[in-house]
Design a protein around this motif. Structure first.
Motif, short mmCIF file in Angstrom:
data_model
loop_
_atom_site.label_atom_id
_atom_site.label_comp_id
_atom_site.label_asym_id
_atom_site.label_seq_id
_atom_site.Cartn_x
_atom_site.Cartn_y
_atom_site.Cartn_z
N GLY A 168 37.21 43.70 36.76
CA GLY A 168 36.50 43.51 36.04
C GLY A 168 35.14 42.32 36.26
O GLY A 168 34.58 42.20 35.46
N LYS B 127 37.65 42.21 41.68
CA LYS B 127 36.07 43.45 40.94
C LYS B 127 36.68 44.11 40.07
O LYS B 127 36.03 45.17 39.02
N THR C 76 33.39 34.95 34.08
CA THR C 76 33.65 36.25 34.52
C THR C 76 33.44 36.31 35.61
O THR C 76 33.33 37.29 36.41
#
Length: 130
Positions: free
Chosen positions: A33, A30, A10
């Protein structure tokens, strides 16, 4: 001695020499997430990869000034950090699978945000499913 990358799927490193395009990409990623790092060229990207073991995905433009373009950067990342997932984008050329490092994907610019975000989410899910 190189750090052992934990490859947090991530965390995305965005490499783009055009500041406005880079900011747009960072905002898109962004908002989806993901955590991000940013670089304006390949040399800075390599330094960030050496310093931050949490980078799990590289999102790079092909055409950049400096000693290495985005495709060369992608090949270097594949050799040095094999688990890092790679997305390559270009508005000036189209790459075939055989032109790219293994396990990387290509998007032509202008790309759709949902296509990139979808691919990032797919890569993150693969990375989490060890």
């Amino acid at each position: 001695m190189e750090q052992s990358h934990s490859q947090n799927p991530t965390t995305v490193l965005v490499v783009e020499d055009e500041p406005f395009i880079r900011l747009d990409a960072l905002d898109m990623i962004k908002e989806a997430g993901f955590r991000t790092y940013e670089a304006g060229g390949a040399e800075e990207a390599i330094r960030l990869l050496e310093e931050h073991a949490d980078i799990g995905i590289l999102f790079t433009d092909v055409n950049m000034p400096g000693s290495m373009n985005g495709l060369e950067l992608a090949r270097s990342v594949r050799d040095r950090w094999p688990p890092v997932k790679i997305i390559i984008a270009s508005g000036q050329m189209t790459l075939r699978n055989e032109d790219m490092p293994r396990e990387s994907v290509f998007f032509s610019k202008p790309y759709r945000a949902r296509q990139i975000v979808g691919k990032l989410r797919e890569m993150a899910a693969e990375g989490l499913g060890h």
